[in-house]
Write a protein that holds these residues in place. Structure first.
Motif, PDB file in Angstrom:
ATOM      1  N   UNK A  86      -3.564   6.852  -7.647  1.00 61.00           N
ATOM      2  CA  UNK A  86      -4.933   7.365  -7.663  1.00 61.00           C
ATOM      3  C   UNK A  86      -5.796   6.728  -6.565  1.00 61.00           C
ATOM      4  N   UNK A  87      -5.505   5.492  -6.260  1.00 61.01           N
ATOM      5  CA  UNK A  87      -6.337   4.774  -5.296  1.00 61.01           C
ATOM      6  C   UNK A  87      -5.919   5.000  -3.850  1.00 61.01           C
ATOM      7  N   UNK A  88      -4.678   5.455  -3.634  1.00 62.20           N
ATOM      8  CA  UNK A  88      -4.208   5.642  -2.250  1.00 62.20           C
ATOM      9  C   UNK A  88      -3.368   6.912  -2.205  1.00 62.20           C
ATOM     10  N   UNK A  89      -3.908   7.903  -1.577  1.00 59.45           N
ATOM     11  CA  UNK A  89      -3.252   9.199  -1.601  1.00 59.45           C
ATOM     12  C   UNK A  89      -1.980   9.280  -0.753  1.00 59.45           C
ATOM     13  N   UNK A  90      -1.744   8.270   0.049  1.00 57.84           N
ATOM     14  CA  UNK A  90      -0.500   8.286   0.824  1.00 57.84           C
ATOM     15  C   UNK A  90       0.686   7.951  -0.072  1.00 57.84           C
ATOM     16  N   UNK A  91       0.415   7.123  -1.044  1.00 58.11           N
ATOM     17  CA  UNK A  91       1.477   6.513  -1.829  1.00 58.11           C
ATOM     18  C   UNK A  91       1.857   7.361  -3.036  1.00 58.11           C
ATOM     19  N   UNK A  92       3.160   7.368  -3.340  1.00 58.08           N
ATOM     20  CA  UNK A  92       3.581   7.930  -4.604  1.00 58.08           C
ATOM     21  C   UNK A  92       4.390   6.874  -5.330  1.00 58.08           C
ATOM     22  N   UNK A  93       3.999   6.609  -6.519  1.00 61.38           N
ATOM     23  CA  UNK A  93       4.693   5.600  -7.307  1.00 61.38           C
ATOM     24  C   UNK A  93       5.833   6.264  -8.056  1.00 61.38           C
ATOM     25  N   UNK A  94       6.998   5.660  -7.936  1.00 62.47           N
ATOM     26  CA  UNK A  94       8.200   6.237  -8.534  1.00 62.47           C
ATOM     27  C   UNK A  94       8.464   5.623  -9.899  1.00 62.47           C
TER      28      UNK A  94
END
Lengths: 156, 156
Positions: free
Chosen positions: A90-98
Motif C-alpha cells: 500500500x505504501x509503495x506501488x512499485x513493490x508487490x509483497x509475495x
DNA sequence: AAGAACCGTTGTACTATACAACTGAAACCG
DNA sequence: CGGTTTCAGTTGTATAGTACAACGGTTCTT
C-alpha cells in the motif's frame, strides 16, 4: 585418527572441495526425487517466501544471487500454479509483497516432510554428537562465505 | 555448547538439510566465478577424464548421474574447444576413450589452482583439526548416499 | 519539477538437461 | 553361423533455469 593434527591442511581442504562439489552435482537430481511436483528453484523460492512471512521479489534475487528477471519468471510460474499471491504494497506501488496461498503452504509442507524424511533416513546411522558437529561445520562454512559480494558472474 | 548431546537430532538434521541446500544453490554461481572460461559441467567432466587418465562417455554418465545424451553433447563441446580427444578403443569399436589434450590439461590446471585458492581462502581461519573433521563428515555423508540406486528422476 | 534510483516485466539467447528414436558394434544363443 | 539382444554413442525435440538488456511505472532527491 584422533592422534593430533596428523592430517595436513592441504589434504583436508582438497577433500572438502571435492566432496562439496560432488554434493552440488547431485543435489539437483536428489531434490527432484524428493519433490518432483515442483520446479525445484520455484520450491526454494516458495520456501523462502513462506519463511519470511511474505517478501519482495527483489529480496529473493538478492538472497539467492539471481537476476531479477529470473525471479520474476519463477514467481510468475508459482502464481500460475496458484501457490503464491502478490499483494501490492500500500505504501509503495512499485513493490508487490509475495505470500504463499493456502495451496502453496500445503505443497510446501508436504515437500518439506518428504525432504526431511529423506535426510533423516540418510543420517540415520549418525550419532547425535556427530550430527551436531557436522551441522555446526556446515553453518560455519556457509556463513563465512556469505560475506563476499559475489559479482553474480554466472554462466550464460 | 560442548556440554554433551544437548542438541536434539531433529534440529541438527534440519540444519544440515538447510545448509547443504543453501550450499548447492550457490555452488553454481561460485563455480562460475572460479573458472568462468569453461562451461562448468564441461569442466567437471574434463577433470574426471583427467583423473581417470582417460575414460569412456558412459563412465561419465554413470558417475555423475547424467543421461548419455547430455554427456555426449558435453564431450562434443570439449572436443570442439580442443580440450579432449577421442581415441577409438582398439578392442571394442563401440567405445571411444576420452583423453585430455595438452590444452585441456593446461586449462584444467589453471582452473584447479584458482578453485583451490578460493577454498584455501575461505577455510583460512579453520584449524587443521576442524578441517580434518569437516572433511571426514562430508566424505561420510556423500559415500553413504552413493549406495542408493537413484532412479535418475531429474526435472525436465 | 527534473533527474536519479528503484521495482518489476518482457525480449532474446544460451547452457544444462532429459527422453526417445536411431545407428553401429559386440555378445549371446540356439 | 545367423538372429536377437545388449551396449555405446549421436541426434531430434522439449523443458528448466538463467543472464543481460531494454523498458514502463513509481518513488525519492535535489
Amino acid at each position: 585418527m584422533t592422534g593430533g593434527a596428523e592430517v595436513p591442511r592441504e589434504a583436508s581442504v582438497d577433500v572438502i572441495q571435492r566432496e562439496l562439489t560432488a554434493f552440488a552435482r547431485r543435489a539437483r537430481a536428489a531434490a527432484a526425487r524428493v519433490h518432483p511436483e515442483l520446479p525445484l528453484v520455484s520450491y526454494t523460492l516458495l520456501a523462502h517466501i513462506d519463511e519470511q512471512r511474505g517478501c519482495r521479489a527483489t529480496d529473493l534475487a538478492a538472497h539467492y544471487l539471481l537476476d531479477k528477471s529470473t525471479v520474476s519468471r519463477q514467481v510468475a510460474t508459482l502464481e500460475r500454479l496458484g501457490l503464491v499471491e502478490r499483494r501490492p504494497a500500500p505504501d509503495d506501488h512499485r513493490v508487490q509483497v509475495l505470500h504463499p496461498t493456502e495451496a502453496g503452504a500445503q505443497v510446501l509442507a508436504t515437500a518439506q516432510t518428504n525432504r526431511h524424511a529423506a535426510y533423516q533416513e540418510r543420517l540415520r546411522d549418525w550419532s547425535a554428537d556427530d550430527l551436531a558437529r557436522f551441522a555446526a561445520y556446515l553453518l560455519r562454512y556457509n556463513t563465512a562465505g556469505t560475506g563476499g559480494s559475489l559479482p553474480t558472474g554466472n554462466p550464460r
